[in-house]
Design a protein around this motif. Structure first.
Motif, PDB file in Angstrom:
ATOM      1  N   THR A   1      75.824  53.617  44.288  1.00 34.02           N
ATOM      2  CA  THR A   1      74.975  53.128  45.122  1.00 34.02           C
ATOM      3  C   THR A   1      75.345  51.387  45.216  1.00 34.02           C
ATOM      4  O   THR A   1      75.760  50.972  44.188  1.00 34.02           O
ATOM      5  CB  THR A   1      73.626  53.030  44.915  1.00 34.02           C
ATOM      6  N   GLY A   2      75.218  50.912  46.363  1.00 33.22           N
ATOM      7  CA  GLY A   2      75.752  49.507  46.584  1.00 33.22           C
ATOM      8  C   GLY A   2      77.096  49.174  46.352  1.00 33.22           C
ATOM      9  O   GLY A   2      77.486  48.192  45.665  1.00 33.22           O
ATOM     10  N   GLY A   3      78.084  50.468  46.571  1.00 32.84           N
ATOM     11  CA  GLY A   3      79.409  50.108  46.048  1.00 32.84           C
ATOM     12  C   GLY A   3      80.420  49.308  47.093  1.00 32.84           C
ATOM     13  O   GLY A   3      81.402  49.572  47.141  1.00 32.84           O
ATOM     14  N   THR A   4      79.823  48.771  47.871  1.00 31.22           N
ATOM     15  CA  THR A   4      80.629  48.152  49.165  1.00 31.22           C
ATOM     16  C   THR A   4      81.087  46.845  48.798  1.00 31.22           C
ATOM     17  O   THR A   4      81.734  46.311  49.281  1.00 31.22           O
ATOM     18  CB  THR A   4      79.929  48.096  50.616  1.00 31.22           C
ATOM     19  N   ARG A   5      80.733  46.354  47.687  1.00 34.29           N
ATOM     20  CA  ARG A   5      80.969  44.877  47.257  1.00 34.29           C
ATOM     21  C   ARG A   5      80.402  44.681  45.978  1.00 34.29           C
ATOM     22  O   ARG A   5      79.771  45.326  45.301  1.00 34.29           O
ATOM     23  CB  ARG A   5      80.439  43.535  48.216  1.00 34.29           C
ATOM     24  N   GLY A   6      80.715  43.569  45.223  1.00 35.62           N
ATOM     25  CA  GLY A   6      80.365  43.273  44.154  1.00 35.62           C
ATOM     26  C   GLY A   6      81.046  44.028  42.938  1.00 35.62           C
ATOM     27  O   GLY A   6      81.818  44.714  42.908  1.00 35.62           O
ATOM     28  N   MET A   7      79.947  44.089  41.863  1.00 37.15           N
ATOM     29  CA  MET A   7      80.002  45.006  40.890  1.00 37.15           C
ATOM     30  C   MET A   7      80.372  46.666  41.355  1.00 37.15           C
ATOM     31  O   MET A   7      81.036  47.236  40.641  1.00 37.15           O
ATOM     32  CB  MET A   7      79.088  44.799  39.760  1.00 37.15           C
ATOM     33  N   GLY A   8      79.498  46.999  42.244  1.00 32.41           N
ATOM     34  CA  GLY A   8      79.485  48.316  42.718  1.00 32.41           C
ATOM     35  C   GLY A   8      80.907  48.467  43.452  1.00 32.41           C
ATOM     36  O   GLY A   8      81.402  49.893  43.078  1.00 32.41           O
ATOM     37  N   PHE A   9      81.683  47.823  44.080  1.00 26.71           N
ATOM     38  CA  PHE A   9      82.756  47.895  44.561  1.00 26.71           C
ATOM     39  C   PHE A   9      83.782  47.988  43.334  1.00 26.71           C
ATOM     40  O   PHE A   9      84.648  48.952  43.455  1.00 26.71           O
ATOM     41  CB  PHE A   9      83.106  46.808  45.527  1.00 26.71           C
ATOM     42  N   GLU A  10      83.534  47.272  42.486  1.00 24.95           N
ATOM     43  CA  GLU A  10      84.807  47.084  41.525  1.00 24.95           C
ATOM     44  C   GLU A  10      84.396  48.427  40.646  1.00 24.95           C
ATOM     45  O   GLU A  10      85.427  49.108  39.835  1.00 24.95           O
ATOM     46  CB  GLU A  10      84.461  45.849  40.511  1.00 24.95           C
ATOM     47  N   THR A  11      83.383  48.800  40.507  1.00 22.79           N
ATOM     48  CA  THR A  11      83.039  50.150  39.720  1.00 22.79           C
ATOM     49  C   THR A  11      83.739  51.272  40.429  1.00 22.79           C
ATOM     50  O   THR A  11      84.280  52.336  39.826  1.00 22.79           O
ATOM     51  CB  THR A  11      81.422  50.393  39.518  1.00 22.79           C
TER      52      THR A  11
ATOM     53  N   VAL B   1      84.902  59.719  44.567  1.00 19.30           N
ATOM     54  CA  VAL B   1      83.690  58.558  44.654  1.00 19.30           C
ATOM     55  C   VAL B   1      83.030  58.574  45.944  1.00 19.30           C
ATOM     56  O   VAL B   1      83.750  58.150  46.706  1.00 19.30           O
ATOM     57  CB  VAL B   1      84.066  57.151  44.238  1.00 19.30           C
ATOM     58  N   ILE B   2      81.761  58.611  45.961  1.00 20.89           N
ATOM     59  CA  ILE B   2      80.916  58.544  47.133  1.00 20.89           C
ATOM     60  C   ILE B   2      80.273  57.204  47.191  1.00 20.89           C
ATOM     61  O   ILE B   2      79.419  57.102  46.003  1.00 20.89           O
ATOM     62  CB  ILE B   2      79.969  59.681  47.393  1.00 20.89           C
ATOM     63  N   ILE B   3      80.606  56.076  47.992  1.00 18.01           N
ATOM     64  CA  ILE B   3      79.785  54.921  47.783  1.00 18.01           C
ATOM     65  C   ILE B   3      78.695  54.978  48.861  1.00 18.01           C
ATOM     66  O   ILE B   3      78.733  55.462  50.127  1.00 18.01           O
ATOM     67  CB  ILE B   3      80.758  53.669  48.490  1.00 18.01           C
ATOM     68  N   ALA B   4      77.532  54.818  48.391  1.00 16.22           N
ATOM     69  CA  ALA B   4      76.476  54.859  49.119  1.00 16.22           C
ATOM     70  C   ALA B   4      75.801  53.516  49.540  1.00 16.22           C
ATOM     71  O   ALA B   4      75.545  52.929  48.667  1.00 16.22           O
ATOM     72  CB  ALA B   4      75.439  55.761  48.465  1.00 16.22           C
ATOM     73  N   GLY B   5      75.652  53.417  50.657  1.00 18.03           N
ATOM     74  CA  GLY B   5      75.324  51.863  50.991  1.00 18.03           C
ATOM     75  C   GLY B   5      74.636  51.907  52.382  1.00 18.03           C
ATOM     76  O   GLY B   5      74.669  52.869  53.218  1.00 18.03           O
ATOM     77  N   ASN B   6      73.868  50.619  52.916  1.00 12.28           N
ATOM     78  CA  ASN B   6      73.389  50.586  54.159  1.00 12.28           C
ATOM     79  C   ASN B   6      73.970  49.928  55.220  1.00 12.28           C
ATOM     80  O   ASN B   6      73.418  49.278  56.396  1.00 12.28           O
ATOM     81  CB  ASN B   6      72.024  50.151  54.113  1.00 12.28           C
ATOM     82  N   GLU B   7      75.349  49.357  54.892  1.00 13.88           N
ATOM     83  CA  GLU B   7      76.213  48.491  55.791  1.00 13.88           C
ATOM     84  C   GLU B   7      77.547  49.458  56.250  1.00 13.88           C
ATOM     85  O   GLU B   7      78.377  49.440  55.269  1.00 13.88           O
ATOM     86  CB  GLU B   7      76.438  47.340  55.287  1.00 13.88           C
TER      87      GLU B   7
ATOM     88  N   PHE C   1      76.269  56.872  54.270  1.00 12.14           N
ATOM     89  CA  PHE C   1      75.134  55.942  54.891  1.00 12.14           C
ATOM     90  C   PHE C   1      73.746  56.113  53.782  1.00 12.14           C
ATOM     91  O   PHE C   1      73.462  57.346  53.776  1.00 12.14           O
ATOM     92  CB  PHE C   1      74.836  55.617  56.090  1.00 12.14           C
ATOM     93  N   MET C   2      73.144  55.139  53.310  1.00 10.96           N
ATOM     94  CA  MET C   2      71.976  55.369  52.609  1.00 10.96           C
ATOM     95  C   MET C   2      71.181  54.197  52.370  1.00 10.96           C
ATOM     96  O   MET C   2      71.704  53.171  51.950  1.00 10.96           O
ATOM     97  CB  MET C   2      72.010  55.950  51.181  1.00 10.96           C
TER      98      MET C   2
END
Length: 325
Positions: free
Chosen positions: A46-56, A67-73, A97-98
């Motif tokens: 979750t929140g994988g579009t930027r910052g630590m979530g993206f790096e993870t 990997v499924i990135i779940a985010g609201n943008e 999207f979530m």
């Protein structure tokens, strides 16, 4: 009374931050060991579009994980997927999207995921917000409480059966909850979880991070008692230079800039602990811990209160409309 309710959390939170900076001044960031390949494993960040979530997400994909990135943008999500695909030839990454501030959106995400009949081996509850002004979600929850904790509580519980069936003894599924040193300053007011009486963004943030640790310990106890091949850990990335600090008050934001360049961790360094918890061989079967800088660390005394853990679990089930298991 109002002044104390606002001032005390403010002081406690910044004292926590000061202690973390002192630690980071004299200790290097945790260095990831060589991690095993993750081919055939599926993860949600979750929140994988930027910052630590993206790096993870990027690191797990580089190991071969789907990997499924779940985010609201949506646009940010598409850009994150492009960047990871450009840098990683292994694995597979996609955006779905979530909105964690909407319980309906969380349920829709889970319904879509379950409809694909995919397994789930790693769930990283990374998304969060910090020190925002008082806001309510569409379900009338305080924003920090819902985004940082309650949305992840619902998401985890709705995916728990998939995690259980995907794990095997010796190859457990893993849940990672992103907490923070600020949880040491947190208190849980079971009568006012949504901070309606006195609002303090500092108290609300610390409470949400403490709630994640309480949730971690209680859930691991239930999983262990049931003999399920799923582990859950709380992780603390330290102070990391991300957009979370955009909501600092003006003077703190001004002081933060030069300090961050010297003492803050980079997003990639901050992500190392969640990546480690999600993929390291030495973490196999190791659950119910608070991990900081690559080590099992003592969390706050309050976080080990088993009665408080049970009360929060029961109340959280009521708030999201789940039957308590």
């Amino acid at each position: 009374m109002w002044l104390l309710e606002v001032l005390v959390p403010f002081v406690r939170l910044y004292l926590c931050g000061f202690k973390v900076l002192l630690y980071q001044m004299f200790h290097r960031s945790f260095t990831l060991p060589v991690l095993p390949t993750q081919n055939g494993r599926v993860g949600i960040v979750t929140g994988g579009t930027r910052g630590m979530g993206f790096e993870t997400a990027k690191h797990l994909a580089s190991l071969g994980m789907h990997v499924i990135i779940a985010g609201n943008e949506r646009e940010e999500g598409s850009a994150a997927v492009r960047r990871i695909n450009e840098e990683c030839s292994q694995g597979k990454v996609e955006f779905v999207f979530m909105d964690l501030t909407s319980l309906t959106s969380v349920r829709q995400f889970v319904q879509t995921f379950r409809g694909r009949r995919l397994p789930l081996h790693v769930l990283i509850n990374n998304a969060g917000t910090m020190l925002v002004s008082e806001k309510r979600t569409e379900d009338d929850f305080e924003l920090h409480f819902c985004l940082n904790y309650l949305g992840h509580f619902l998401l985890t519980n709705l995916l728990l059966d998939v995690l259980k069936t995907s794990g095997r003894q010796g190859n457990c599924s893993r849940i990672i909850n992103m907490s923070s040193a600020t949880h040491y300053a947190g208190v849980i007011d079971m009568e006012d979880l949504n901070r309606r009486t006195y609002y303090s963004s500092h108290a609300a943030y610390a409470q949400s991070k403490l709630a994640l640790v309480l949730f971690t310990y209680y859930l691991q106890e239930q999983l262990t008692a049931g003999g399920f091949p799923v582990i859950v850990n709380a992780v603390d990335p330290g102070m990391v230079d991300t957009a979370l600090y955009d909501n600092l008050w003006s003077l703190a934001k001004m002081l933060k800039k030069p300090i961050a360049k010297i003492l803050f961790r980079t997003p990639a360094e901050g992500a190392s602990i969640s990546t480690y918890a999600g993929a390291a061989a030495e973490m196999e079967g190791v659950g119910g811990f608070y991990l900081y800088n690559g080590e099992k660390t003592q969390s706050s005394d309050l976080s080990y209160d088993s009665e408080l853990q049970a009360k929060l679990w029961k109340k959280s089930c009521e708030l999201v409309g789940l039957q308590e298991a």
